[in-house]
Design an enzyme around this catalytic site. Structure first.
Site, PDB file in Angstrom:
ATOM      1  NE  ARG A 245      36.171  42.663  26.025  1.00  0.00           N
ATOM      2  CZ  ARG A 245      36.558  41.257  25.781  1.00  0.00           C
ATOM      3  NH1 ARG A 245      35.958  40.514  24.775  1.00  0.00           N
ATOM      4  NH2 ARG A 245      37.678  40.680  26.368  1.00  0.00           N
TER       5      ARG A 245
ATOM      6  CG  PHE B 290      42.954  46.181  35.788  1.00  0.00           C
ATOM      7  CD1 PHE B 290      44.159  45.989  36.309  1.00  0.00           C
ATOM      8  CD2 PHE B 290      42.076  46.914  36.751  1.00  0.00           C
ATOM      9  CE1 PHE B 290      44.164  46.412  37.551  1.00  0.00           C
ATOM     10  CE2 PHE B 290      42.227  47.274  37.747  1.00  0.00           C
ATOM     11  CZ  PHE B 290      43.546  47.052  38.287  1.00  0.00           C
TER      12      PHE B 290
ATOM     13  CG  ASP C  54      38.091  42.739  33.082  1.00  0.00           C
ATOM     14  OD1 ASP C  54      37.816  41.838  33.944  1.00  0.00           O
ATOM     15  OD2 ASP C  54      38.282  42.316  31.936  1.00  0.00           O
TER      16      ASP C  54
ATOM     17  CB  CYS D  19      38.165  36.665  36.260  1.00  0.00           C
ATOM     18  SG  CYS D  19      39.705  37.373  36.506  1.00  0.00           S
TER      19      CYS D  19
HETATM   20  N1  SAH Z   1      39.672  43.933  30.366  1.00  0.00           N
HETATM   21  C1  SAH Z   1      40.318  43.059  29.400  1.00  0.00           C
HETATM   22  C2  SAH Z   1      40.843  41.880  30.274  1.00  0.00           C
HETATM   23  C3  SAH Z   1      41.686  42.388  31.448  1.00  0.00           C
HETATM   24  S1  SAH Z   1      42.582  41.096  32.043  1.00  0.00           S
HETATM   25  C4  SAH Z   1      39.755  42.612  28.336  1.00  0.00           C
HETATM   26  O1  SAH Z   1      38.409  42.884  28.076  1.00  0.00           O
HETATM   27  O2  SAH Z   1      40.208  42.032  27.283  1.00  0.00           O
HETATM   28  C5  SAH Z   1      43.644  41.560  33.455  1.00  0.00           C
HETATM   29  C6  SAH Z   1      44.421  42.647  32.844  1.00  0.00           C
HETATM   30  O3  SAH Z   1      45.208  43.407  34.050  1.00  0.00           O
HETATM   31  C7  SAH Z   1      45.635  42.171  32.260  1.00  0.00           C
HETATM   32  O4  SAH Z   1      45.634  42.706  30.567  1.00  0.00           O
HETATM   33  C8  SAH Z   1      47.141  42.437  32.961  1.00  0.00           C
HETATM   34  O5  SAH Z   1      48.067  42.919  32.057  1.00  0.00           O
HETATM   35  C9  SAH Z   1      46.403  43.528  33.738  1.00  0.00           C
HETATM   36  N2  SAH Z   1      47.225  43.541  34.963  1.00  0.00           N
HETATM   37  C10 SAH Z   1      47.395  43.019  36.010  1.00  0.00           C
HETATM   38  N3  SAH Z   1      48.040  43.312  37.022  1.00  0.00           N
HETATM   39  C11 SAH Z   1      48.069  44.808  36.704  1.00  0.00           C
HETATM   40  C12 SAH Z   1      48.335  46.043  37.423  1.00  0.00           C
HETATM   41  N4  SAH Z   1      48.755  45.835  38.729  1.00  0.00           N
HETATM   42  N5  SAH Z   1      48.218  47.144  36.988  1.00  0.00           N
HETATM   43  C13 SAH Z   1      47.543  47.358  35.738  1.00  0.00           C
HETATM   44  N6  SAH Z   1      47.291  46.477  34.950  1.00  0.00           N
HETATM   45  C14 SAH Z   1      47.475  45.005  35.451  1.00  0.00           C
END
Ligand code: SAH
Length: 441
Positions: free
Chosen positions: A258, A274, A345, A385
């Site tokens: 980040r 995400f 992400d 990931c």
């Molecule tokens: N970038 C974040 C971590 C992301 S983890 C950080 O730095 O903290 C992945 C994320 O994707 C989760 O929050 C989950 O809620 C979201 N997610 C999963 N499937 C999704 C979808 N189809 N559309 C939007 N978000 C989604």
């Protein structure tokens, strides 16, 4: 799910490999798949009584019956044996766990992620134990302030929490310990995790971990925080609700990424896809001086949390949207929107090597749209990931995206997880997190 009646540290069975299957295990790969196993021979009394040996210690032998390692058995899992000790003189007993946990915590202390005993820990967070990478396949422990979140990803570990929890109490001296299962993992391990929600009231302070705790999410020892706690990362405040958050609470593995990403975002209009509770978005706004950030996630709870985090840090330039990531990206592209930077992400797309190709196709699709949304000179921060997708595959996917998009792409940095998430050189599946910072012309 019934816990096995006794948890012995001595082996209850010998697991004998098929011919020519032993090499990876001499090479200290910790996962023995059922397909490599010829037969399982119970030792002593266990043979006569046909005990359920799932979760128990077994010896792994080659086809000539020579000792290779000790591990924890689980007939219900794809990983039938999780190896942890390659020395016949090192049984998997309480002393074993104490040594491994001490070493794991010492690493985090060495790199300054874990304050020394007695120092203020209330606003920091770190991954204290990372499964195979710390020599305890199936155990993840994160510290959030004064609390620990324990996540067993193997049946044998869940069954041993009564020994593991007191060691953690002793070594870390937390105020409370919370147990949280990864639902998908629990299912794969045949752990019947039937908990719907964690207790929300602070229960009586208990001194002993409960015997029934292993397969139910919840508070297992000490105090439970009254509400969300605040953790500082790169100087920014994040509220973490240890009772409801995803993963163990925060995505601690992205902490350095980040900050690294923020260095490229000054003055840019940023799209954080995400976003969960706004880790990248808020860092981009506050430390990166992004002109504005649009942060998108599919989880309403995560978005609400993200909004609170923005308030907590006095940030007004982040706008949150709750939406399906794939559809939202398509809509942005249809509207011809442009951004100075896009952060991707997404969640894990596959478990194990099996789904790697499909996962790569999904990454290709996402990154392709992201590139189309970028102005010339834009920045793409692309993460994966999915453990089954190797770093090389990931870079090849990015190369394919650049070729298909007819855009020049330069990879400015390739990064991995924060250093409290080490990688086991004999279990490269632990290298799951890839993060590429790219420039698109
Ligand atoms: N970038 C974040 C971590 C992301 S983890 C950080 O730095 O903290 C992945 C994320 O994707 C989760 O929050 C989950 O809620 C979201 N997610 C999963 N499937 C999704 C979808 N189809 N559309 C939007 N978000 C989604």
């Amino acid at each position: 799910m019934n816990a096995s009646p006794t948890i012995a540290s001595t082996a209850v069975a010998r697991v004998i490999l098929k011919p020519r299957k032993a090499l990876p295990f001499y090479g200290r790969h910790p996962w023995v798949l059922a397909s490599a196993i010829d037969r399982v021979e119970p030792i002593g009394i266990h043979g006569e009584h046909q005990l359920d040996i799932d979760g128990q210690v077994v010896e792994l032998l080659n086809d000539k019956k020579r000792f290779i390692a000790y591990g924890l058995y689980n007939s219900k899992s794809r990983i039938a044996v999780r190896l942890c000790s390659w020395s016949v003189d090192e049984p998997i007993d309480e002393a074993f766990f104490r040594r491994r946990l001490e070493a794991a915590i010492a690493l985090r202390q060495q790199i300054g992620y874990e304050p020394a005993q007695g120092a203020d820990k209330s606003e920091s967070a770190t991954r204290l134990v990372f499964s195979e990478a710390d020599g305890v396949s199936g155990l993840v422990v994160d510290r959030y302030g004064d609390y620990l979140v324990v996540q067993p990803t193997a049946l044998g570990i869940a069954q041993r929490l009564e020994s593991i929890v007191p060691i953690l109490q002793d070594l870390v001296q937390p105020r409370g310990i919370i147990l949280k299962f990864d639902k998908a993992m629990a299912k794969l391990e045949g752990m019947n995790n039937n908990s719907q929600q964690l207790e929300t009231e602070t229960p009586q302070k208990s001194t002993q971990p409960s015997a029934t705790a292993p397969f139910t999410d919840g508070h297992i020892w000490g105090e439970l925080p009254d509400g969300p706690i605040t953790i500082r990362e790169n100087g920014l405040a994040f509220e973490v609700d240890l009772r409801v958050g995803q993963k163990t609470g925060l995505y601690l593995d992205q902490r350095e990424n980040r900050l690294a990403a923020a260095h490229y975002l000054s003055g840019r209009r940023v799209l954080d896809m995400f976003c969960y509770t706004g880790g990248f978005a808020l860092t981009a706004a506050k430390l990166g001086n992004a002109s504005s950030v649009l942060a998108v996630d599919g989880s309403k709870t995560a978005i609400a949390h993200g909004q609170r985090n923005a308030e907590l840090n006095g940030i007004q330039s982040v706008q949150y949207e709750c939406a399906d990531g794939f559809k939202f990206l398509d809509q942005l592209a249809e509207r011809g929107e442009k951004f100075g930077a896009v952060i991707l992400d997404p969640p894990k797309f596959a478990r194990g090597r099996g789904g790697a190709n499909q996962a790569l196709m999904a990454y290709h699709r996402l990154n392709r749209i992201a590139v189309s949304l970028l102005e010339p000179g834009g920045i793409l921060i692309s993460c994966s990931c999915t453990g089954g997708v190797s770093r090389e595959d990931f870079l090849l996917m990015l190369s394919g995206v650049a070729q298909k998009s007819s855009r020049d792409m330069r990879i400015l940095q390739t990064r991995g997880p924060a250093p409290d998430h080490p990688i086991s050189a004999t279990c490269l599946e632990t290298e799951y997190l890839k993060c590429a910072i790219c420039e698109i012309r």
